[in-house]
Write a protein that holds these residues in place. Structure first.
Motif, PDB file in Angstrom:
ATOM      1  N   PRO A 395       0.808  -1.221   0.000  1.00 45.55           N
ATOM      2  CA  PRO A 395       0.000   0.000   0.000  1.00 45.55           C
ATOM      3  C   PRO A 395       0.838   1.267   0.000  1.00 45.55           C
ATOM      4  N   PHE A 396       2.075   1.179   0.426  1.00 43.19           N
ATOM      5  CA  PHE A 396       2.961   2.333   0.436  1.00 43.19           C
ATOM      6  C   PHE A 396       4.395   1.840   0.542  1.00 43.19           C
ATOM      7  N   CYS A 397       5.338   2.738   0.269  1.00 39.93           N
ATOM      8  CA  CYS A 397       6.745   2.447   0.546  1.00 39.93           C
ATOM      9  C   CYS A 397       7.281   3.579   1.403  1.00 39.93           C
ATOM     10  N   VAL A 398       8.340   3.307   2.126  1.00 41.02           N
ATOM     11  CA  VAL A 398       8.873   4.252   3.103  1.00 41.02           C
ATOM     12  C   VAL A 398      10.216   4.773   2.633  1.00 41.02           C
ATOM     13  N   CYS A 399      10.383   6.092   2.681  1.00 40.14           N
ATOM     14  CA  CYS A 399      11.649   6.697   2.291  1.00 40.14           C
ATOM     15  C   CYS A 399      12.742   6.274   3.265  1.00 40.14           C
ATOM     16  N   PRO A 400      13.857   5.741   2.779  1.00 41.37           N
ATOM     17  CA  PRO A 400      14.925   5.324   3.695  1.00 41.37           C
ATOM     18  C   PRO A 400      15.631   6.488   4.364  1.00 41.37           C
ATOM     19  N   GLU A 401      15.510   7.703   3.786  1.00 42.50           N
ATOM     20  CA  GLU A 401      16.209   8.857   4.348  1.00 42.50           C
ATOM     21  C   GLU A 401      15.414   9.574   5.430  1.00 42.50           C
ATOM     22  N   CYS A 402      14.109   9.775   5.212  1.00 47.17           N
ATOM     23  CA  CYS A 402      13.327  10.583   6.158  1.00 47.17           C
ATOM     24  C   CYS A 402      12.155   9.840   6.780  1.00 47.17           C
ATOM     25  N   GLY A 403      11.856   8.620   6.330  1.00 46.17           N
ATOM     26  CA  GLY A 403      10.790   7.841   6.943  1.00 46.17           C
ATOM     27  C   GLY A 403       9.400   8.157   6.457  1.00 46.17           C
ATOM     28  N   GLU A 404       9.250   9.091   5.517  1.00 45.05           N
ATOM     29  CA  GLU A 404       7.929   9.448   5.017  1.00 45.05           C
ATOM     30  C   GLU A 404       7.360   8.328   4.148  1.00 45.05           C
ATOM     31  N   ARG A 405       6.038   8.195   4.193  1.00 43.29           N
ATOM     32  CA  ARG A 405       5.363   7.248   3.316  1.00 43.29           C
ATOM     33  C   ARG A 405       5.181   7.863   1.931  1.00 43.29           C
ATOM     34  N   ASN A 406       5.348   7.027   0.920  1.00 47.27           N
ATOM     35  CA  ASN A 406       5.149   7.427  -0.472  1.00 47.27           C
ATOM     36  C   ASN A 406       4.309   6.359  -1.164  1.00 47.27           C
ATOM     37  N   HIS A 407       3.822   6.696  -2.351  1.00 47.75           N
ATOM     38  CA  HIS A 407       3.111   5.704  -3.144  1.00 47.75           C
ATOM     39  C   HIS A 407       4.026   4.518  -3.397  1.00 47.75           C
ATOM     40  N   ALA A 408       3.441   3.341  -3.483  1.00 43.84           N
ATOM     41  CA  ALA A 408       4.235   2.115  -3.603  1.00 43.84           C
ATOM     42  C   ALA A 408       5.168   2.126  -4.805  1.00 43.84           C
ATOM     43  N   SER A 409       4.805   2.844  -5.843  1.00 41.31           N
ATOM     44  CA  SER A 409       5.616   2.829  -7.059  1.00 41.31           C
ATOM     45  C   SER A 409       6.611   3.981  -7.125  1.00 41.31           C
ATOM     46  N   ALA A 410       6.701   4.796  -6.059  1.00 44.94           N
ATOM     47  CA  ALA A 410       7.543   6.000  -6.093  1.00 44.94           C
ATOM     48  C   ALA A 410       9.014   5.643  -6.236  1.00 44.94           C
ATOM     49  N   LEU A 411       9.720   6.417  -7.055  1.00 46.21           N
ATOM     50  CA  LEU A 411      11.164   6.271  -7.197  1.00 46.21           C
ATOM     51  C   LEU A 411      11.896   7.274  -6.313  1.00 46.21           C
ATOM     52  N   VAL A 412      11.271   8.447  -6.109  1.00 43.86           N
ATOM     53  CA  VAL A 412      11.886   9.529  -5.339  1.00 43.86           C
ATOM     54  C   VAL A 412      10.895   9.990  -4.276  1.00 43.86           C
ATOM     55  N   THR A 414       8.619  12.229  -2.160  1.00 45.79           N
ATOM     56  CA  THR A 414       7.936  13.491  -2.479  1.00 45.79           C
ATOM     57  C   THR A 414       8.213  14.569  -1.444  1.00 45.79           C
ATOM     58  N   VAL A 415       8.762  14.193  -0.290  1.00 42.30           N
ATOM     59  CA  VAL A 415       9.019  15.164   0.781  1.00 42.30           C
ATOM     60  C   VAL A 415      10.458  15.644   0.772  1.00 42.30           C
ATOM     61  N   CYS A 416      11.420  14.700   0.817  1.00 40.86           N
ATOM     62  CA  CYS A 416      12.817  15.117   0.934  1.00 40.86           C
ATOM     63  C   CYS A 416      13.597  14.961  -0.362  1.00 40.86           C
ATOM     64  N   GLY A 417      13.028  14.303  -1.373  1.00 37.58           N
ATOM     65  CA  GLY A 417      13.703  14.170  -2.652  1.00 37.58           C
ATOM     66  C   GLY A 417      14.712  13.047  -2.744  1.00 37.58           C
ATOM     67  N   ALA A 418      14.852  12.249  -1.683  1.00 40.90           N
ATOM     68  CA  ALA A 418      15.824  11.157  -1.692  1.00 40.90           C
ATOM     69  C   ALA A 418      15.357  10.037  -2.610  1.00 40.90           C
ATOM     70  N   THR A 419      16.327   9.287  -3.113  1.00 42.38           N
ATOM     71  CA  THR A 419      16.009   8.142  -3.972  1.00 42.38           C
ATOM     72  C   THR A 419      15.464   7.002  -3.124  1.00 42.38           C
ATOM     73  N   ILE A 420      14.285   6.513  -3.471  1.00 44.15           N
ATOM     74  CA  ILE A 420      13.709   5.363  -2.782  1.00 44.15           C
ATOM     75  C   ILE A 420      14.192   4.076  -3.441  1.00 44.15           C
ATOM     76  N   ARG A 421      14.199   4.065  -4.754  1.00 41.04           N
ATOM     77  CA  ARG A 421      14.729   2.912  -5.489  1.00 41.04           C
ATOM     78  C   ARG A 421      15.054   3.376  -6.895  1.00 41.04           C
ATOM     79  N   GLU A 422      15.936   2.673  -7.527  1.00 43.14           N
ATOM     80  CA  GLU A 422      16.302   2.994  -8.906  1.00 43.14           C
ATOM     81  C   GLU A 422      15.257   2.434  -9.865  1.00 43.14           C
ATOM     82  N   GLU A 423      15.005   3.173 -10.922  1.00 43.66           N
ATOM     83  CA  GLU A 423      14.062   2.700 -11.931  1.00 43.66           C
ATOM     84  C   GLU A 423      14.611   1.441 -12.591  1.00 43.66           C
ATOM     85  N   GLU A 424      13.762   0.443 -12.697  1.00 44.75           N
ATOM     86  CA  GLU A 424      14.196  -0.825 -13.287  1.00 44.75           C
ATOM     87  C   GLU A 424      14.440  -0.658 -14.785  1.00 44.75           C
TER      88      GLU A 424
END
Length: 551
Positions: A395-412, A414-424
C-alpha cells in the motif's frame, strides 16, 4: 492549578521559542490536509526541546479555537515523572476553567472525567470505556508504540476509537524503534507521516541544547562485546552483563581521573548487577554514588533523584530508568558502559546530557564501548526501512532517508527528494552482462567541485508551491542545481530554513517565502555565504547536491 494561572498563561505564551510555535503550527496544518482520523503524524523533537510545553500549547490552541467542540484530550506518557511534567505545563498554560486531571496508579489518581487527562499508559490501557467523548490523543515518547497492532498503546487506541472519533499525534526524539525501523514502517504502523521535525543541529546552533563532547585525551578502557550474542537486534543482556563486569574496575578508575572536574554524572550499564558493582566501586573511591533502576521503590527513587539534584549525590548509575523523562539539566558527564546496537537507547541515553543549565558549557561523554564509533554522531542518527520498496502491491513504501510514506511505485521521496529505489531497466539482450566492472560502479560516488558563481531564481511548477532554484557554476559551466522550498510546509519547509540559517549571519532573519528570499538577495547579494566547494552525487539522470564547504 499552579499559582495565578491567567498570569502564568500569558508569560508562558510570551516565551515560546520559534521552533516550538512552528511545531504546533505544522501539526494543525498537517491535520487540516489529512482529514482522516487514521492519518496519524509524528512530531520529532530532540531531548530538551520542551515537548511538554509544545504538548500544552497544542491543547491550549484546540480549546482556544474550538471551545464549543469541547476538545477533551488524553495525554499518554510512559511514567509518573513525565505525567507530572506534562501536567505542570498544562496547568500553567491553559486558561482557567479547563480541568487537568490524572489517571495514574503511581500518583493515586483516576480522574477520568477531566477535560485534559494526563495518563500513564499502564494505568489507562484498559479504561477507554470510562473516558467519555475524547477529541484528541497526544502520545509522548511515541517510539514506545508498537509498529504491529499489539501492546498497551494500540489496545487502548483501538478500544477508544470504537467509542468515539478523535485525532492522534505522537511526539518523540527518536522516530524509530529499537531495531532502527521507522515508526512509519513495519507490519501495521500506527503513524503515517511526519508533521514537523526539529533537529539537534538547529537547537545546538541556537544554543538551546548543550553540546556533547569527548574527553580531551580520549578513553583508554574499551569494553569488548564482540563475543556477545545478538537477540532482537541488540546484545543479549545476560551475556553482555558478564562481559561488562570484567571492565568495571578500570571504568571506575578512569572515570574519576577523567571527569574529576565534572559535577553531576550519570552512568548507564546493561544490568542491575553491573549498576550495583559500578556504584560500589565509585563509592569506595570517594565518589558519592547511588543506583536508580526499575526495581527501586518509588519513595527511595524520588529521594535519590532529589539528593542528586541538590548535589548530595554526584553520580547516579542506572540501567534504563533514567533514559526517558529524567530532567536534571545540569548533568555534565555521561559514563556509557552499555554496548548497544539500538539507536533509540543511544540517542535517549545521550539526551540526558543535552539540557542547558546556568554555568554548564557542555556535557562530557565517556564512551567505554564502541557505541559512538559504530552508530555515529548523535545528531546524525536516522531510521531504516523494513518494508520492501520494490513490492508494487504494497500500500505504500517508506523513504529510507526521512521515513515518510510514499506511493508504492515512487522512485523519489515526495518530501525530501531522496532516492527510494532505482528505476528498473530491462536489458536489451539477455546475453549481455550488467555486472559492475569497477568498484565505483557499485556505489554512488561523491565528487567535489570548486564554485565560482551562485545564481538564484524563482522556480514555478503547476499546482505546486514555488521554490528557490540555486544554480552552482564552476567557471562558465553550471555544475548543479538544487531547490529550496520556503513555500512548502512540514519537513521540506524546515529544510529550507536550515539551508538559509547555515549561510546567514545571526542578525539576519530567514525568509518565509521564495519571494521574500529573492527580494532579500536582490537587496543584498552578500546577505548569505556562498560555498567555495560543493559535493555532488549522480542520481540517475539528476545531479544531487550533497554537501557544502565554506571559506
Amino acid at each position: 492549578m499552579l499559582g495565578d494561572t491567567q498570569t502564568a498563561w500569558g508569560q508562558i505564551r510570551m516565551i515560546l521559542r520559534e521552533y516550538q510555535s512552528r511545531t504546533v503550527s505544522d501539526l494543525f496544518d498537517w491535520w487540516t490536509k489529512h482529514q482522516e482520523v487514521t492519518d496519524i503524524p509524528l512530531l520529532v523533537l530532540p531531548t530538551a526541546a520542551g515537548k511538554s510545553i509544545i504538548c500544552a500549547e497544542i491543547v491550549r490552541q484546540m480549546w482556544d479555537q474550538w471551545p464549543d467542540f469541547h476538545p477533551r484530550t488524553v495525554v499518554l506518557v510512559p511514567s509518573k515523572e513525565l505525567a507530572e511534567q506534562n501536567a505542570e505545563k498544562l496547568q500553567t498554560l491553559l486558561p482557567p476553567g479547563i480541568k487537568v486531571g490524572f489517571v495514574s496508579a503511581s500518583l493515586g489518581k483516576k480522574q477520568h472525567d477531566a477535560d485534559v487527562i494526563v495518563a500513564t499508559i499502564g494505568s489507562i490501557a484498559k479504561s477507554a470505556h470510562k473516558l467519555g467523548d475524547i477529541k484528541a490523543v497526544i502520545i509522548d515518547e511515541a517510539h514506545l508504540v508498537d509498529t504491529k497492532a499489539q501492546g498497551m498503546y494500540r489496545t487502548f487506541l483501538a478500544k477508544l476509537s470504537s467509542l468515539c472519533e478523535f485525532r492522534t499525534v505522537g511526539m518523540t526524539a527518536t522516530p524509530f524503534r529499537g531495531n532502527g525501523v521507522w515508526l512509519t514502517d513495519g507490519d501495521d504502523p500506527l503513524f503515517t507521516g511526519f508533521a514537523s521535525r526539529v533537529t539537534m543541529r538547529e537547537l545546538l546552533d541556537a544554543g538551546f541544547i548543550a553540546p556533547l563532547v569527548p574527553p580531551p585525551y580520549g578513553v583508554i578502557t574499551r569494553i569488548d562485546a564482540s563475543n556477545v550474542g545478538i537477540s532482537n537486534g541488540d546484545y543479549k543482556i545476560g551475556e553482555l552483563s558478564i562481559e561488562v563486569e570484567k571492565y568495571l574496575d578500570k571504568v571506575a578508575t578512569e572515570s574519576i581521573k577523567t571527569a574529576q572536574e565534572r559535577k553531576k554524572w550519570i552512568a548507564f550499564t546493561p544490568s542491575v548487577v553491573n549498576a550495583d558493582s559500578l556504584c560500589n566501586r565509585l563509592n569506595s573511591l570517594g565518589v558519592s554514588t547511588a543506583v536508580v533502576c526499575g526495581e527501586t521503590p518509588k519513595l527511595i527513587r524520588e529521594n535519590l533523584i532529589r539528593d542528586f539534584r541538590n548535589g548530595e549525590i554526584r553520580c547516579l548509575v542506572t540501567v534504563l530508568a533514567l533514559s526517558v523523562g529524567f530532567d536534571v539539566p545540569d548533568v555534565d558527564c555521561i559514563i556509557w558502559c552499555r554496548p548497544t546496537q539500538s539507536p533509540v537507547l543511544y540517542v535517549q541515553g545521550m539526551g540526558r546530557g543535552t539540557r542547558i543549565a546556568d554555568g554548564k558549557i557542555d556535557c562530557m561523554v565517556l564512551d567505554f564501548t564502541d557505541t559512538v564509533a559504530r552508530l555515529g554522531p548523535v545528531d546524525t542518527i536516522s531510521g531504516r526501512t523494513k518494508r520492501t520498496t520494490t513490492n508494487q502491491d504494497a500500500p505504500f513504501c517508506v523513504c529510507p532517508e526521512c521515513g515518510e510514506r510514499n506511493h508504492a511505485s515512487a522512485l523519489v521521496c515526495t518530501v525530501c527528494g531522496a532516492t527510494i529505489r532505482e528505476e528498473e531497466v530491462k536489458p536489451l539482450d539477455a546475453k549481455l552482462s550488467y555486472a559492475a566492472l569497477l568498484s565505483a560502479q557499485s556505489k554512488q560516488v561523491v565528487v567535489w567541485h570548486d564554485i565560482s558563481k551562485v545564481e538564484y531564481h524563482t522556480h514555478k511548477k503547476e499546482n505546486k508551491p514555488d521554490s528557490l532554484r540555486v544554480d552552482y557554476y564552476s567557471g562558465i559551466l553550471k555544475t548543479a542545481s538544487e531547490w529550496v522550498c520556503f513555500d512548502h510546509t512540514g519537513y521540506a519547509g524546515q529544510k529550507a530554513v536550515a539551508w538559509w540559517i547555515r549561510r546567514s549571519s545571526p542578525n539576519i532573519s530567514y525568509p518565509t517565502s521564495v519571494e521574500s528570499a529573492i527580494n532579500t538577495l536582490l537587496f543584498d547579494p552578500n546577505c548569505i555565504k556562498k560555498p567555495s566547494r560543493i559535493a555532488t552525487r549522480q542520481n540517475g539522470k539528476y545531479t544531487e547536491v550533497r554537501d557544502y564547504e565554506f571559506n
